[in-house]
Structures are given as C-alpha cells and as structure tokens.
Design an enzyme around this catalytic site. Structure first.
Site, PDB file in Angstrom:
ATOM      1  N   GLU A 151       0.845  -1.200   0.000  1.00 35.37           N
ATOM      2  CA  GLU A 151       0.000   0.000   0.000  1.00 35.37           C
ATOM      3  C   GLU A 151       0.880   1.250   0.000  1.00 35.37           C
ATOM      4  O   GLU A 151       1.854   1.315   0.722  1.00 35.37           O
ATOM      5  CB  GLU A 151      -0.920  -0.034   1.231  1.00 35.37           C
ATOM      6  CG  GLU A 151      -1.874   1.119   1.318  1.00 35.37           C
ATOM      7  CD  GLU A 151      -2.631   1.338  -0.004  1.00 35.37           C
ATOM      8  OE1 GLU A 151      -3.271   0.401  -0.490  1.00 35.37           O
ATOM      9  OE2 GLU A 151      -2.548   2.451  -0.560  1.00 35.37           O
ATOM     10  N   PHE A 152       0.487   2.232  -0.811  1.00 36.65           N
ATOM     11  CA  PHE A 152       1.299   3.448  -0.935  1.00 36.65           C
ATOM     12  C   PHE A 152       0.584   4.685  -0.413  1.00 36.65           C
ATOM     13  O   PHE A 152       1.046   5.797  -0.634  1.00 36.65           O
ATOM     14  CB  PHE A 152       1.700   3.663  -2.404  1.00 36.65           C
ATOM     15  CG  PHE A 152       2.572   2.566  -2.946  1.00 36.65           C
ATOM     16  CD1 PHE A 152       3.949   2.596  -2.747  1.00 36.65           C
ATOM     17  CD2 PHE A 152       2.024   1.486  -3.626  1.00 36.65           C
ATOM     18  CE1 PHE A 152       4.760   1.582  -3.227  1.00 36.65           C
ATOM     19  CE2 PHE A 152       2.838   0.459  -4.106  1.00 36.65           C
ATOM     20  CZ  PHE A 152       4.204   0.499  -3.908  1.00 36.65           C
ATOM     21  N   LYS A 207       7.980  -1.687  -2.644  1.00 37.16           N
ATOM     22  CA  LYS A 207       7.480  -0.844  -1.544  1.00 37.16           C
ATOM     23  C   LYS A 207       8.638  -0.232  -0.747  1.00 37.16           C
ATOM     24  O   LYS A 207       8.678   0.966  -0.480  1.00 37.16           O
ATOM     25  CB  LYS A 207       6.564  -1.685  -0.635  1.00 37.16           C
ATOM     26  CG  LYS A 207       6.118  -0.999   0.625  1.00 37.16           C
ATOM     27  CD  LYS A 207       5.239   0.213   0.359  1.00 37.16           C
ATOM     28  CE  LYS A 207       5.033   1.034   1.630  1.00 37.16           C
ATOM     29  NZ  LYS A 207       4.285   2.248   1.383  1.00 37.16           N
ATOM     30  N   ASN A 211       9.881   3.859  -0.495  1.00 33.26           N
ATOM     31  CA  ASN A 211      10.013   4.632   0.741  1.00 33.26           C
ATOM     32  C   ASN A 211      11.457   5.057   0.982  1.00 33.26           C
ATOM     33  O   ASN A 211      11.717   6.171   1.442  1.00 33.26           O
ATOM     34  CB  ASN A 211       9.491   3.826   1.937  1.00 33.26           C
ATOM     35  CG  ASN A 211       7.975   3.941   2.062  1.00 33.26           C
ATOM     36  OD1 ASN A 211       7.334   4.620   1.264  1.00 33.26           O
ATOM     37  ND2 ASN A 211       7.407   3.287   3.050  1.00 33.26           N
ATOM     38  N   LEU A 253      11.025  17.774  -1.700  1.00 35.46           N
ATOM     39  CA  LEU A 253      12.216  18.619  -1.615  1.00 35.46           C
ATOM     40  C   LEU A 253      11.957  19.789  -0.665  1.00 35.46           C
ATOM     41  O   LEU A 253      12.395  20.902  -0.927  1.00 35.46           O
ATOM     42  CB  LEU A 253      12.610  19.135  -3.005  1.00 35.46           C
ATOM     43  CG  LEU A 253      13.289  18.133  -3.940  1.00 35.46           C
ATOM     44  CD1 LEU A 253      13.645  18.778  -5.276  1.00 35.46           C
ATOM     45  CD2 LEU A 253      14.571  17.551  -3.313  1.00 35.46           C
ATOM     46  N   ALA A 255      12.777  21.250   2.828  1.00 40.09           N
ATOM     47  CA  ALA A 255      13.677  21.081   3.983  1.00 40.09           C
ATOM     48  C   ALA A 255      12.883  21.223   5.276  1.00 40.09           C
ATOM     49  O   ALA A 255      11.920  21.986   5.346  1.00 40.09           O
ATOM     50  CB  ALA A 255      14.778  22.130   3.921  1.00 40.09           C
ATOM     51  N   GLY A 256      13.276  20.474   6.282  1.00 42.15           N
ATOM     52  CA  GLY A 256      12.546  20.525   7.546  1.00 42.15           C
ATOM     53  C   GLY A 256      13.304  19.832   8.659  1.00 42.15           C
ATOM     54  O   GLY A 256      14.530  19.657   8.572  1.00 42.15           O
ATOM     55  N   CYS A 263       5.993   5.052   8.813  1.00 41.82           N
ATOM     56  CA  CYS A 263       6.541   4.250   7.710  1.00 41.82           C
ATOM     57  C   CYS A 263       8.030   4.481   7.444  1.00 41.82           C
ATOM     58  O   CYS A 263       8.818   3.550   7.561  1.00 41.82           O
ATOM     59  CB  CYS A 263       5.741   4.512   6.442  1.00 41.82           C
ATOM     60  SG  CYS A 263       4.059   3.896   6.563  1.00 41.82           S
TER      61      CYS A 263
END
Ligand code: NAD
Length: 445
Positions: A151-152, A207, A211, A253, A255-256, A263
C-alpha cells in the site's frame, strides 16, 4: 466480491472502506475489541479526513461490517487482506513480522475453498514465501494463493491516494489469483490506474525501494539546507531550481526537521537490515537513516542556539506535534526528539496540536498542552513551528507579540518569509534560509 481485511488500522480501515465504496462486500477484522465496538458505532479510531463519512455511508449500506471474529469474516470470502502492523523489532530494527505470521496461521485454519491471501502490510522480501509456507503447514488441504499488494497511501490524504493511486503493484504467481485481484481493482482500472503485475518478491521490494528513495530525497534537501545556512544560500530556491528539472521533480524537496511517521523510519531501517542479511548493503540508505536520526535532535540544539544558547528557566511554545499535518499520528515524530532535547537543556514546554495531543500525551511527559496557538504562546520566550497545519499558516503576529515574553519565531517548516515576520518585530529563524541578507563580498570571505 466478498473481501475480509484483517487489521483495521490506517491501512486496513481505509482499504476496507474504499473497497466497500467500490461495491465489494467487506468485513474488517481486528483483535482489538474496543476498536471494533467503536467502529460498529461509527466512531473512527484515527483522524483521517473524509474517513468517518466513507465508513458511515458504507456501513449503512451494509457493505462494510466490523468484527473480531475472523472465522465469520472469512465465510465465503474470496480474498483476505493482511493489514496488520509491521513495526521495528525491538533491539535490531528488523521488521517485526509476528503479527503477520499470527494472522497467517489464523487465516489458514479458516480456509474452506480457494482463497487469495494478500499481504498489504509492508513486509520484507520473502515474507510472502513464509506466509504461504505457514498456511500450507497449518492447513495442508488449503487451496490458497498468496499475493503481495503493498500500500502506498499517505496519511492525511489516504482516501484520495487509495482511490486515485499512481500505481497498484501486484506480486502474483498464480493465474486464478490474478483474476481475483483484477476484479477487486476493476473500478480503479477503469479510471486508468495502472495495475502493475510482477513477481511476489519484486513487489515486496518495490514498496521498500519507494520509501527509501523518498526518505533519501528528503534527507538530501535537509543536508543541502544545512549547507545553505553555512554559505548564505536559500534552500527553497535551490529546491525550486533543481525541482524544475523533470528528471528530479519538485516533490519531497521541502527542507525541515527530518522525516518521521509510521513508515519511513521503520521501513528504511528494515530495508537496511534485509540488505545486510543478503550481504548486499545499501550504504546510501544506511547513511540516510543515520543523518535523519541525528537531525531530529539537532533541531532542539538549533532552537537553543536561536534562544541565545541557554534555555534553562525559559519557556518554548511548540505549534504542531504530529509528524505531518492532517493526521493524529505521533509515531517517530520529530517533535518527540525536539521536546526531549529542549527539556534536557532545561526548557519548559508548552504545546498545541490540532489533532495529535491525545497521542502526544502517551509519549511526552511534562508538557503543558494548550488550547490554540495563542494560548501556547502566552509567556513564551520562543515560538517554534514544528508541523505545518493550516491553522498555523496565517498567525496573528501583532497578537502573538503582545502575548510572548520574547518575539522569536523558529519556523522548522519554512512556512513564512523573513521580511513578513520582521515587519511585526519578530526575529525569524528558518531552515536553510539566511537569517539576514548576506552581502556578497562578506559571504565570499
Ligand atoms: P496500525 O497499527 O494502524 O493498525 C494495525 C491493526 O492491526 C491494529 O488495529 C491492530 O489491533 C490490528 N491487529 C494486530 N494483530 C492482529 C490480529 N492478529 N488480528 C487482527 N487484527 C490485528 O497499522 P497501519 O499504520 O495500518 O499499518 C499496517 C501496515 O501497513 C504496516 O505494515 C505499515 O507499514 C503499512 N503501511 C502503512 C501506511 C500508513 O500510512 N500508516 C502506509 C502504507 C503502508
């Protein structure tokens, strides 16, 4: 088509409700009696936009049922989805597959006619083989095909993602199962959602590879943000500039404070472990995991620096605690490391999150939980924007200024512009953007 979904968490509940909405007859199973009792009454255990309405509509139409009784759910079900958790195993970081295997055993006992068993949980390569082995060992008579269908969906946009996916990956090695899965997803197929058929082991890896790639992309721009701070560049412009190249793309993209959630952290770690087991290490992902882990705690140091290097006796007001907006999920949220780092440095924490405070209370102690952004800011020496909920995107800065002890905003999501904040007399620190204009000559020194 009659479908049973085992595990009624984020993935199981959203999948079950969406399948019912397509017109299938779905029974969602969970071992948590309280969860099932609540769902029967229409109470949704998670915050996910639109889910309450979807569940109510399909429950009313009797296409969506809830039970703790797997045996009853499997009566005449042609397909059984496994959607239980696969958390990091304590101690070594491998995916904990005990829930998946327990469900496989339970399913095996209830197979009476041809049944397709589908792994929707995120599981390492080879898990489908093991699920099939367990079923055949438990019930040698079982007529079964085991399929991988990762699942995505993204929390916060789960229904939209489920109903309009970029792709549906199906790891199938049995023609009858292929027909069943094609029928289950036919409503989407007509919407031109690409069904991708592949081998089961390949599907399982797709999957994790997805990720891991996304986690790496976030980590790339986060490191680039640190460099931007050092050299006086603006990471948002860098991201925009590289994202316009369609070989790179503009998504992921931003930044944080580092990625979190249910996940990316566990899946990157599990992939690293799998790769090591096969003596084929993924060094890029190993490094991504290490950088991201350190980054979350580094955000606490960034806040301390912004507050003059000593926060003992000072109060920090945090806006947003969940790992991203529109969810109440606190799993591996950067806010956890930030709060703990600030508390270790001696700060007092006030915090507010629109949906995540109940979950936060279970993993954070000594935090004063507030009623909104302004209540949180009252008497604080710094305001920190941790999660970019819409409610924090147009704050009333003149009002905040009257409430706070010091006019400082640390914006870990780059929601605001410095010029705008400065107009209101606030000092503004963000991620990967200069605190003030750096003259070209100075920057080069
Ligand atoms: P979750 O923890 O929200 O839900 C899992 C549910 O399974 C719980 O309600 C639990 O009570 C139930 N359960 C456990 N053992 C059971 C048993 N033996 N019988 C019946 N029910 C049982 O988990 P989740 O976030 O929905 O994730 C499920 C899987 O999907 C994981 O592998 C995850 O990695 C994957 N996934 C999650 C997301 C996401 O955004 N949350 C997205 C894609 C994939």
């Amino acid at each position: 088509m009659r479908i049973a979904v085992v595990g009624s968490g984020y993935v199981g509940l959203v999948s079950g409700a969406c399948f019912a909405d397509f017109g299938h007859e779905v029974t969602c199973v969970d071992s948590d009696e309280r969860k099932i009792e609540a769902l029967k009454k229409g109470v949704i255990p998670i915050y996910e936009p639109g889910l309450d309405e979807l569940v109510a509509r399909n429950s009313e139409a009797r296409r969506l049922l809830f039970t703790t009784d797997l045996d009853a759910a499997m009566q005449s079900a042609e397909a059984v989805f496994i959607a239980v958790g696969t958390p990091s195993r304590r101690g070594d970081g491998h995916a904990d597959l005990s829930y998946v295997y327990a469900v496989a055993r339970d399913i095996a006992r209830n197979i009476r006619s041809f049944t397709v068993v589908i792994n929707k949980s995120t599981v390492p390569v080879g898990t489908g083989d093991e699920v099939e082995r367990i079923i055949r060992e438990t019930n040698p008579e079982a007529d079964v095909a085991v399929v991988s269908n990762p699942e995505f969906l993204r929390e916060g946009a789960a229904i939209e993602d489920f109903k309009r996916p970029d792709r549906i990956v199906l790891g199938i090695e049995d023609e009858r199962a292929r027909a069943v899965m094609t029928e289950i997803y036919r409503p989407l197929y007509l919407n031109k959602a690409p069904l991708m058929f592949t081998a089961r082991r390949t599907s399982e890896l797709i999957k994790y590879a997805s990720n891991a790639f996304l986690a790496m992309k976030i980590t790339f721009i986060n490191e680039m943000a640190d460099l931007c701070e050092a050299v006086g560049s603006n990471v948002q412009d860098v991201a925009h500039g590289i994202g316009l190249d369609n070989r790179i793309g503009s998504k992921f993209l931003h930044a944080g404070p580092g990625y979190g959630g249910s996940c990316f952290p566990k899946d990157t770690l599990a992939l690293v472990k799998t790769a090591q087991d096969y003596a084929s290490p993924l060094r890029l992902i190993e490094t991504t995991v290490a950088i991201n882990d350190q980054r979350k705690r580094a955000m606490a140091r960034k806040i301390v620096r912004a507050m003059g290097g000593d926060v003992r006796g000072k109060t920090v007001a945090l806006l947003g605690l969940t790992f991203k907006p529109n969810t109440d999920d606190m799993r591996d949220s950067p806010a956890i490391s930030i709060v703990q780092g600030l508390q270790d440095a001696g700060a007092t924490i006030r915090a507010f999150d629109p949906e995540g405070m109940e979950a936060a209370k279970a993993c954070l102690s000594d935090v004063t939980y507030c009623t909104d952004a302004y209540d949180t800011a009252a008497g604080a020496d710094a305001l920190v924007l941790v999660t970019e909920w819409d409610a924090f995107r147009a704050l009333d800065f003149p009002r905040l200024r009257t409430l706070m002890k010091a006019a400082l905003l640390v914006d870990l999501r780059n929601v605001y512009r410095r010029e705008f904040i400065a107009q209101h007399g606030f000092r503004y620190i963000s991620v990967g953007r200069p605190e003030e204009d750096i003259p070209v000559a100075l920057a080069a020194e």
